[in-house]
Design a protein around this motif. Structure first.
Motif, PDB file in Angstrom:
ATOM      1  N   LEU A 503      44.286  47.411  40.704  1.00 30.61           N
ATOM      2  CA  LEU A 503      44.734  46.982  42.036  1.00 30.61           C
ATOM      3  C   LEU A 503      44.349  45.512  42.280  1.00 30.61           C
ATOM      4  O   LEU A 503      45.176  44.712  42.722  1.00 30.61           O
ATOM      5  CB  LEU A 503      44.124  47.892  43.111  1.00 30.61           C
ATOM      6  CG  LEU A 503      44.518  47.560  44.553  1.00 30.61           C
ATOM      7  CD1 LEU A 503      46.037  47.578  44.745  1.00 30.61           C
ATOM      8  CD2 LEU A 503      43.866  48.547  45.543  1.00 30.61           C
ATOM      9  N   ALA A 504      43.108  45.161  41.967  1.00 31.48           N
ATOM     10  CA  ALA A 504      42.660  43.779  42.184  1.00 31.48           C
ATOM     11  C   ALA A 504      43.519  42.807  41.380  1.00 31.48           C
ATOM     12  O   ALA A 504      43.908  41.738  41.871  1.00 31.48           O
ATOM     13  CB  ALA A 504      41.192  43.641  41.796  1.00 31.48           C
ATOM     14  N   LEU A 505      43.841  43.178  40.154  1.00 30.38           N
ATOM     15  CA  LEU A 505      44.657  42.302  39.308  1.00 30.38           C
ATOM     16  C   LEU A 505      46.063  42.124  39.866  1.00 30.38           C
ATOM     17  O   LEU A 505      46.617  41.037  39.860  1.00 30.38           O
ATOM     18  CB  LEU A 505      44.765  42.888  37.890  1.00 30.38           C
ATOM     19  CG  LEU A 505      43.615  42.540  36.960  1.00 30.38           C
ATOM     20  CD1 LEU A 505      43.734  43.323  35.658  1.00 30.38           C
ATOM     21  CD2 LEU A 505      43.618  41.037  36.676  1.00 30.38           C
ATOM     22  N   HIS A 506      46.635  43.225  40.357  1.00 29.59           N
ATOM     23  CA  HIS A 506      47.987  43.113  40.894  1.00 29.59           C
ATOM     24  C   HIS A 506      47.984  42.269  42.172  1.00 29.59           C
ATOM     25  O   HIS A 506      48.866  41.436  42.375  1.00 29.59           O
ATOM     26  CB  HIS A 506      48.601  44.501  41.135  1.00 29.59           C
ATOM     27  CG  HIS A 506      50.077  44.440  41.379  1.00 29.59           C
ATOM     28  ND1 HIS A 506      50.974  44.051  40.413  1.00 29.59           N
ATOM     29  CD2 HIS A 506      50.818  44.669  42.492  1.00 29.59           C
ATOM     30  CE1 HIS A 506      52.195  44.045  40.919  1.00 29.59           C
ATOM     31  NE2 HIS A 506      52.134  44.421  42.184  1.00 29.59           N
ATOM     32  N   LEU A 507      46.983  42.468  43.011  1.00 28.22           N
ATOM     33  CA  LEU A 507      46.879  41.658  44.236  1.00 28.22           C
ATOM     34  C   LEU A 507      46.783  40.178  43.883  1.00 28.22           C
ATOM     35  O   LEU A 507      47.324  39.312  44.570  1.00 28.22           O
ATOM     36  CB  LEU A 507      45.643  42.090  45.036  1.00 28.22           C
ATOM     37  CG  LEU A 507      45.770  43.428  45.752  1.00 28.22           C
ATOM     38  CD1 LEU A 507      44.396  43.924  46.219  1.00 28.22           C
ATOM     39  CD2 LEU A 507      46.732  43.304  46.944  1.00 28.22           C
ATOM     40  N   ASP A 508      46.111  39.921  42.797  1.00 29.20           N
ATOM     41  CA  ASP A 508      45.884  38.541  42.376  1.00 29.20           C
ATOM     42  C   ASP A 508      47.175  37.842  41.938  1.00 29.20           C
ATOM     43  O   ASP A 508      47.238  36.618  41.912  1.00 29.20           O
ATOM     44  CB  ASP A 508      44.871  38.566  41.227  1.00 29.20           C
ATOM     45  CG  ASP A 508      44.361  37.187  40.876  1.00 29.20           C
ATOM     46  OD1 ASP A 508      43.966  36.470  41.817  1.00 29.20           O
ATOM     47  OD2 ASP A 508      44.389  36.822  39.697  1.00 29.20           O
ATOM     48  N   GLU A 509      48.202  38.602  41.609  1.00 34.17           N
ATOM     49  CA  GLU A 509      49.464  38.010  41.133  1.00 34.17           C
ATOM     50  C   GLU A 509      50.428  37.638  42.270  1.00 34.17           C
ATOM     51  O   GLU A 509      51.540  37.184  42.015  1.00 34.17           O
ATOM     52  CB  GLU A 509      50.186  38.987  40.187  1.00 34.17           C
ATOM     53  CG  GLU A 509      49.566  39.090  38.804  1.00 34.17           C
ATOM     54  CD  GLU A 509      49.600  37.773  38.026  1.00 34.17           C
ATOM     55  OE1 GLU A 509      50.647  37.095  38.030  1.00 34.17           O
ATOM     56  OE2 GLU A 509      48.561  37.409  37.441  1.00 34.17           O
ATOM     57  N   PHE A 510      50.022  37.864  43.517  1.00 29.37           N
ATOM     58  CA  PHE A 510      50.932  37.626  44.653  1.00 29.37           C
ATOM     59  C   PHE A 510      51.466  36.189  44.665  1.00 29.37           C
ATOM     60  O   PHE A 510      52.677  35.955  44.733  1.00 29.37           O
ATOM     61  CB  PHE A 510      50.196  37.944  45.961  1.00 29.37           C
ATOM     62  CG  PHE A 510      51.048  37.857  47.192  1.00 29.37           C
ATOM     63  CD1 PHE A 510      52.259  38.538  47.288  1.00 29.37           C
ATOM     64  CD2 PHE A 510      50.633  37.101  48.293  1.00 29.37           C
ATOM     65  CE1 PHE A 510      53.037  38.465  48.448  1.00 29.37           C
ATOM     66  CE2 PHE A 510      51.400  37.030  49.454  1.00 29.37           C
ATOM     67  CZ  PHE A 510      52.597  37.709  49.521  1.00 29.37           C
ATOM     68  N   GLY A 511      50.559  35.232  44.566  1.00 30.25           N
ATOM     69  CA  GLY A 511      50.956  33.820  44.638  1.00 30.25           C
ATOM     70  C   GLY A 511      51.898  33.429  43.500  1.00 30.25           C
ATOM     71  O   GLY A 511      52.903  32.744  43.713  1.00 30.25           O
ATOM     72  N   ALA A 512      51.578  33.883  42.279  1.00 34.00           N
ATOM     73  CA  ALA A 512      52.414  33.541  41.128  1.00 34.00           C
ATOM     74  C   ALA A 512      53.806  34.160  41.299  1.00 34.00           C
ATOM     75  O   ALA A 512      54.820  33.565  40.932  1.00 34.00           O
ATOM     76  CB  ALA A 512      51.759  34.040  39.843  1.00 34.00           C
ATOM     77  N   THR A 513      53.855  35.353  41.902  1.00 29.47           N
ATOM     78  CA  THR A 513      55.149  36.004  42.156  1.00 29.47           C
ATOM     79  C   THR A 513      55.962  35.182  43.157  1.00 29.47           C
ATOM     80  O   THR A 513      57.145  34.912  42.937  1.00 29.47           O
ATOM     81  CB  THR A 513      54.930  37.429  42.725  1.00 29.47           C
ATOM     82  OG1 THR A 513      54.097  38.141  41.827  1.00 29.47           O
ATOM     83  CG2 THR A 513      56.243  38.161  42.911  1.00 29.47           C
ATOM     84  N   LEU A 514      55.312  34.761  44.234  1.00 23.58           N
ATOM     85  CA  LEU A 514      56.029  33.958  45.232  1.00 23.58           C
ATOM     86  C   LEU A 514      56.546  32.660  44.628  1.00 23.58           C
ATOM     87  O   LEU A 514      57.659  32.221  44.928  1.00 23.58           O
ATOM     88  CB  LEU A 514      55.115  33.640  46.424  1.00 23.58           C
ATOM     89  CG  LEU A 514      54.693  34.824  47.289  1.00 23.58           C
ATOM     90  CD1 LEU A 514      53.816  34.334  48.443  1.00 23.58           C
ATOM     91  CD2 LEU A 514      55.901  35.571  47.832  1.00 23.58           C
ATOM     92  N   ALA A 515      55.759  32.060  43.752  1.00 28.51           N
ATOM     93  CA  ALA A 515      56.185  30.802  43.128  1.00 28.51           C
ATOM     94  C   ALA A 515      57.445  31.034  42.292  1.00 28.51           C
ATOM     95  O   ALA A 515      58.394  30.243  42.347  1.00 28.51           O
ATOM     96  CB  ALA A 515      55.061  30.235  42.273  1.00 28.51           C
ATOM     97  N   ALA A 516      57.468  32.139  41.551  1.00 29.59           N
ATOM     98  CA  ALA A 516      58.642  32.439  40.722  1.00 29.59           C
ATOM     99  C   ALA A 516      59.856  32.725  41.600  1.00 29.59           C
ATOM    100  O   ALA A 516      60.971  32.286  41.313  1.00 29.59           O
ATOM    101  CB  ALA A 516      58.347  33.637  39.815  1.00 29.59           C
ATOM    102  N   VAL A 517      59.641  33.439  42.691  1.00 25.25           N
ATOM    103  CA  VAL A 517      60.728  33.769  43.613  1.00 25.25           C
ATOM    104  C   VAL A 517      61.329  32.495  44.218  1.00 25.25           C
ATOM    105  O   VAL A 517      62.546  32.335  44.297  1.00 25.25           O
ATOM    106  CB  VAL A 517      60.208  34.700  44.728  1.00 25.25           C
ATOM    107  CG1 VAL A 517      61.206  34.837  45.859  1.00 25.25           C
ATOM    108  CG2 VAL A 517      59.873  36.075  44.153  1.00 25.25           C
ATOM    109  N   ALA A 518      60.463  31.566  44.607  1.00 25.46           N
ATOM    110  CA  ALA A 518      60.939  30.330  45.236  1.00 25.46           C
ATOM    111  C   ALA A 518      61.633  29.423  44.227  1.00 25.46           C
ATOM    112  O   ALA A 518      62.559  28.693  44.563  1.00 25.46           O
ATOM    113  CB  ALA A 518      59.775  29.599  45.906  1.00 25.46           C
TER     114      ALA A 518
END
Ligand code: ARG
Length: 584
Positions: A503-518
């Motif tokens: 869970l902690a690892l997945h939460l940590d990927e939020f920013g990188a996901t948003l960057a890819a989306v943008a």
């Protein structure tokens, strides 16, 4: 602001690769991927071994030895032909959670500060019903506005309304000849406005097709309108105002950020069209062909093998859709100072935009530093797999469609919570039903077609906003159940269970996901991330009791993960334009 652990790992592995093989590794991608055997796997040694003609396994062993294991990395293991299995330190996971928790941006750094995006979306046509294509453009555009603004960019919204064209001659002429048909000035809804406009359109069209003399007067009316005749302009303005009343009604129901000031319709560019045409001709970008001013392209041919041009000025002297788009590019670059211009328009207009962008580049309207992107999307289909229409083959009325989404959601809300009174159920159903329509659109890969199926959209199971909204509310109810005085707080020394780590690892990927989306304008990737987050949370909650945790320390640590999950779900959904109430 927190970098993702995967990004920190990539830097450390790249440094170790460089230490071992030197310059050859400097720009190499360490290929950090999630792993089943450890937290991450680095696959970047293999291609590098090939490049320097070394033994991959031996190289991997040397890289492993060069990696520091006292900070973020707790253990390294060489696996298979030369992969590196990387296990992170519990303290590194704890530090990330602590840094994100309680920060309004959840530790995500904005990357687009100082840049300006102009986004052209929604774009309905005056005096016409909005169709599902406009719905897609509106929903995707609104999500991109939120995502790019969150990324720190200045975002200028442009609703490129179809408010000009020869059809207005017919409508105005009919209105002038039938003054009794006008809508009274009294307050009325967008629904009343659009039904008046639809009738007007139908009647005017019938007259135009059946009465050649009327058709003649209608054509003359186009000329008087363009000449600025007051009576014609007044009728046109009335139709624009009534249409806007309707569009605003739809936007309010959808809870999108478009406002009247964003409406910069095609008519806005009228004063610039003649000059743009003359300029293109002078620069040699456009040439006269069969009486029309055209731009030609290599390899753009019609079915007959003849070149298909972009028509800047028609043989009757009039300007069309393309001329307007060229003038709009100039305005967006010169006046709005865009670094990036996005067009959220369906895929069928791909050729149009290709030609418009290419023309603008040749003419210098689109300088090298400015990016123009056709953010295209597929069609909405009915359950029969054909374009979404009513049984009678007509366009589906958008207001009715949104109303029926809310009606469908009433059943879902009542199933989940039978004690709600009718009014509360209706209020929740609005949040659930509208969210469902948006999410169904945003969670499918943009360029694909999708089937409009309300039953599936409002389902509590599967990848739906309803599932995510209820997951979010349930997480809040867990927080409410914590013993009084429990603080969601990270204790860096606490050992973590595997489900906590995941869970902690997945939460940590939020920013990188948003960057890819943008970067790719792909909201569906955020949807997938959120869906996986909700599932990872379920797995955590099954394995790691929170309220009944073995110690206060573990409970507070877990409460921190619960809190961060709730906040991440809420922010993620909000960036898609979907609200997630704390209680449902
Ligand atoms: N109004 C057009 C339509 O309904 C879409 C306009 C797209 N935007 C643009 N700049 N051409 O198809």
């Amino acid at each position: 602001m927190a970098k993702a652990l995967s990004e920190i790992l990539a830097e450390e592995v790249r440094a170790a690769l460089t230490a071992v093989v030197g310059e050859a590794a400097r720009g190499a991608d360490p290929l950090i991927r999630p792993s089943d055997h450890a937290d991450f796997q680095a696959n970047g040694v293999l291609p590098l071994a090939k490049a320097v003609k070394g033994n991959p396994r031996e190289l991997a062993t040397r890289v492993a030895a060069a990696l520091p294991t006292s900070g973020v990395i707790a253990a390294v293991e060489v696996a298979g032909p030369g992969f590196l299995n990387l296990t992170l330190a519990d303290s590194a996971l704890a530090a990330q959670t602590a840094e994100r928790l309680g920060d309004a941006r959840l530790g995500v750094a904005p990357t687009g500060v100082g840049q300006t995006t102009v986004i052209d979306y929604s774009q309905p046509n005056i005096a016409k019903e909005m169709h599902v294509g406009h719905l897609r453009s509106t929903v995707i555009g609104d999500a991109l506005v939120r995502l790019l603004e969150f990324d720190g960019r200045t975002v200028v919204r442009q609703n490129h309304l179809g408010d000009w064209g020869t059809q207005f001659g017919m409508l105005i002429q009919f209105l002038v000849e039938h003054p009794g048909d006008r809508l009274s000035g009294a307050e009325h809804s967008g629904e009343v406005a659009i039904s008046w406009l639809t009738d007007l359109y139908r009647d005017a069209r019938a007259k135009f097709d059946g009465d050649p003399e009327f058709a003649d007067r209608a054509r003359k009316r186009v000329v008087t309108l363009q000449g600025g005749d007051a009576e014609s302009l007044a009728a046109w303005e009335e139709m624009v105002a009534e249409s806007k009343r309707y569009f605003e009604d739809v936007y309010a129901r959808l809870d999108v950020r478009l406002v009247d000031a964003d409406a910069v319709g095609e008519s806005f560019y009228n004063p610039f069209l003649a000059e743009v045409a003359a300029d293109l001709e002078e620069r040699g970008v456009a040439v006269w062909s069969n009486g029309a001013l055209c731009v030609f392209f290599d390899g753009v041919l019609g079915p007959d093998g003849e070149p298909v041009p972009l028509i800047v000025r028609k043989s009757d002297g009039g300007f069309g859709y393309a001329a307007t788009d060229l003038a709009a590019i100039r305005y967006r670059v010169d006046t709005l100072k865009a670094d990036q211009i996005l067009y959220v328009v369906d895929s069928r207009q791909a050729l149009h935009f290709r030609m418009v962008f290419e023309t603008a580049r040749r003419a210098g309207y689109l300088p090298d530093g400015v990016e123009a992107v056709h953010v295209q999307f597929g069609s909405v289909l009915g359950k029969d797999g054909k374009p979404f229409k009513t049984r009678a083959g007509q366009t589906v009325r958008l207001i009715e469609l949104l109303d029926s989404a809310v009606d469908h959601a009433v059943a879902t809300v009542a199933e989940k919570n039978p004690d709600l009174d009718a009014e509360q159920a209706r209020a929740e159903a609005r949040v659930v039903g509208i969210g469902a329509v948006k999410y169904a659109d945003l969670s499918t890969s943009r360029t694909k077609d999708y089937i409009f199926d309300l039953d599936r959209m409002v389902s509590l199971n599967g990848n739906t906003s309803v599932y995510l909204q209820y997951a979010h509310a349930r997480i809040h109810s867990i927080l409410r159940k914590l013993p009084a005085g429990t603080v969601a707080r990270v204790h860096p020394g606490t050992a973590l269970e595997p489900a906590e780590r995941r869970l902690a690892l997945h939460l940590d990927e939020f920013g990188a996901t948003l960057a890819a989306v943008a970067a790719e304008f792909e909201p569906h990737r955020l949807a997938t991330y959120l869906y996986t987050l909700a599932q990872t949370f379920s797995d955590f909650y099954e394995n790691c009791p929170v309220v009944k945790a073995p110690s206060d320390e573990v409970r507070e640590n877990r409460a921190a993960l619960v809190r961060l999950t709730a906040d991440t779900l809420k922010l993620g959904l909000e960036l898609l334009g979907i609200s997630a109430p704390d209680q449902l």
